[in-house]
Structure formats: structure tokens, C-alpha cells
Design an enzyme around this catalytic site. Sequence first.
Site, PDB file in Angstrom:
ATOM      1  N   TYR A  22       1.080  -1.076  -0.015  1.00 16.97           N
ATOM      2  CA  TYR A  22       0.174  -0.009   0.097  1.00 16.97           C
ATOM      3  C   TYR A  22       1.039   1.068   0.085  1.00 16.97           C
ATOM      4  CZ  TYR A  22      -3.820   3.114   1.767  1.00 16.97           C
ATOM      5  OH  TYR A  22      -4.704   3.963   1.937  1.00 16.97           O
TER       6      TYR A  22
ATOM      7  N   LYS B  75      -1.453  -1.093  -4.287  1.00 18.61           N
ATOM      8  CA  LYS B  75      -2.563  -0.238  -4.098  1.00 18.61           C
ATOM      9  C   LYS B  75      -1.752   1.435  -4.093  1.00 18.61           C
ATOM     10  CE  LYS B  75      -5.492   2.046  -0.627  1.00 18.61           C
ATOM     11  NZ  LYS B  75      -5.378   3.211  -1.374  1.00 18.61           N
TER      12      LYS B  75
HETATM   13  C1  MN9 Z   1      -5.364   9.860   1.317  1.00 20.22           C
HETATM   14  C2  MN9 Z   1      -6.401   8.936   1.223  1.00 20.22           C
HETATM   15  O1  MN9 Z   1      -7.359   8.798   2.046  1.00 20.22           O
HETATM   16  N1  MN9 Z   1      -6.705   8.223  -0.041  1.00 20.22           N
HETATM   17  C3  MN9 Z   1      -7.591   7.357  -0.230  1.00 20.22           C
HETATM   18  C4  MN9 Z   1      -7.098   6.268  -0.943  1.00 20.22           C
HETATM   19  O2  MN9 Z   1      -6.053   5.698  -0.635  1.00 20.22           O
HETATM   20  C5  MN9 Z   1      -8.587   8.041  -1.523  1.00 20.22           C
HETATM   21  O3  MN9 Z   1      -9.726   7.374  -1.666  1.00 20.22           O
HETATM   22  C6  MN9 Z   1      -9.006   9.159  -1.119  1.00 20.22           C
HETATM   23  O4  MN9 Z   1      -9.882   9.471   0.101  1.00 20.22           O
HETATM   24  C7  MN9 Z   1      -9.961   9.899  -2.105  1.00 20.22           C
HETATM   25  O5  MN9 Z   1      -9.334   9.953  -3.511  1.00 20.22           O
HETATM   26  C8  MN9 Z   1     -10.353  11.450  -1.874  1.00 20.22           C
HETATM   27  O6  MN9 Z   1      -9.316  12.214  -1.775  1.00 20.22           O
HETATM   28  C1  PYR Z   2      -8.695   4.678   0.305  1.00 15.36           C
HETATM   29  C2  PYR Z   2      -7.936   3.631   0.886  1.00 15.36           C
HETATM   30  O1  PYR Z   2      -7.905   2.636   0.205  1.00 15.36           O
HETATM   31  C3  PYR Z   2      -7.764   3.560   2.121  1.00 15.36           C
HETATM   32  O2  PYR Z   2      -8.782   4.017   2.881  1.00 15.36           O
HETATM   33  O3  PYR Z   2      -6.905   2.957   2.719  1.00 15.36           O
END
Ligand code: MN9
Ligand code: PYR
Length: 256
Positions: free
Chosen positions: A143, A173
Site C-alpha cells: 500500500y 495499491k
Molecule cells: C489519502 C486517502 O485517504 N486516500 C484514499 C485512498 O487511498 C482516497 O480514496 C481518497 O480518500 C480519495 O481519493 C479522496 O481524496
Molecule cells: C482509500 C484507501 O484505500 C484506504 O482508505 O486505505
Amino acid sequence: MASDGKRLKGLVAATFTPMTLNSEVNLPIIQQYVDYLVHKQKVKNIFVNGTTGEGMSLSVQERKRLTEEWVKHARGKMDNVVVHVGCLSLEDAKDLAAHAASCGADAISAVSPSFMKPSCPDALVMYLKEVAAAAPSLPFYYYHIPSLTGVTFRVSDLTGRMKAHIPSFRGVKFTDTNLLDFSLCIHLYKEHDFLYGVDEQLLGGLVFGAHGAVGSTYNYLGATTNTMLTAYEEGDIEKARKIQTSVFLFFFHFFF
Ligand SMILES: CC(=O)N[C@H](C=O)[C@@H](O)[C@H](O)[C@H](O)CO
Ligand SMILES: CC(=O)C(=O)O
């Protein structure tokens, strides 16, 4: 739900962690949450205890109980339950990985430690190798989220090392706006899954070949984003762009 070689594709909702008013994890509501994702959002993959689920702020015991509940209710209804097991403590991460496997999760994932950070890519891979080895039968996803971990090693540099040292390594990811690094990974490592994690610019990720997407917004914009995936697959870029724009305008309206 064994994941014997099956690839992780499409949308993956990074679940929120439901809490009660007494600040306890709200386990009884998870069945309803699963049904809502499957029927209302048409999302059949979940990423549990990640950033959105605030996994790093939960106790190991809370994370285990949540994993058990998500896996139990997703069984027969969803395609994949990916459990985030990353921790600052390697022993806790290994414990969570082994627990996820014993519950019947489909895959595990881990962020880099972020307080004492790995000093070089090889140090990070050594940590991830130990975590993955605690659940050797489960596909492992690194991740990458440098905005939160502060660990900025390029994924295109890490992937070859993970492939060489982690037998269960399946993909990444990728939550970063660096589409050059992302596209290089897809170009170099065709047999691995690269899931994009910046929901606001998923269309850019798709153009470079993203196999799917993991994100918080798929909890409530899953159905909308699925229409974007279909438009993109059908070559209707104008429609896909309109949907992507509506998603980020919606998002900016509420969060900025
Ligand atoms: C920093 C963070 O939380 N990133 C999420 C995934 O990893 C995203 O799904 C974000 O929540 C989304 O892109 C909105 O900014
Ligand atoms: C957005 C995502 O992958 C997380 O919440 O970890």
C-alpha cells in the site's frame, strides 16, 4: 472466497469503521453496510482497516474483530475482502496478517512503517516480506501512500524487489498522483495488479492501464464511478470525463 490466483479488478471500497456513540466498534451494523455496498453501490470488493477505516488508530483487538465481521458478512456476497495489516510494530502486523488468513480473508495489504521509516527500498522490502510471510497463502499488496507515510520510494523501484523476495506479492495499491511511476509499473510488471488510489483522477489511472481502484469515495460514489468505468471501456471518453469531473467537483465541494 479463496483467491486462488484470481485478480483484483474493478472498484474496491475502502470501508469506514462504524463506531457507536460510546466509541466502540459498531459490529452489528456491518452486515447492513455489506448489503448497501453490494446492492446500492454495485461494489463487491472491500479494503478493510485502511486509511478510511482509520486502521492505524484502532487497537489490534478492534482490528481483529472488524476483520472477522467483514469477512463473515462478505462471504458469498462479495468477491474480495482485502485486510490492511500495516502497523508501526512488525510483530503486530504479522499477528494481524496471520489472523486475516485464519478468518478467510482474500488478501492482505500493508503500508510502510512511518515513524521510524525504512532507510532504503531494501529495508522496506525486508519488513514487507516478514509481514507477507505471516500469511503465505494470501496475496499480498503493498500500500503506497507517501502523503501519509512520508515514504517516497518509487513503486517502480520497489516492485522488482518485492517480486524477487515476497512469494505472495501480487500488486500495489497506489495512492499517489505520480502517474509516471504508476504507468512504469504497469508497463514493467504486467502480471501484477496495480490499483489506483486517487479517486479524483482515476480516469488518468485508467488511461495508463489501472487494473482497478481502491478508494474511500466508492462507499458512496461506487455506482457513479462504475458508470465511468463502463463509459471508458466503451470508448466514450467525453462521458467518462464528465463523470470524473462531477466526482471531483462533488468531492471538492464537501471537503475543501
Ligand atoms: C489519502 C486517502 O485517504 N486516500 C484514499 C485512498 O487511498 C482516497 O480514496 C481518497 O480518500 C480519495 O481519493 C479522496 O481524496
Ligand atoms: C482509500 C484507501 O484505500 C484506504 O482508505 O486505505
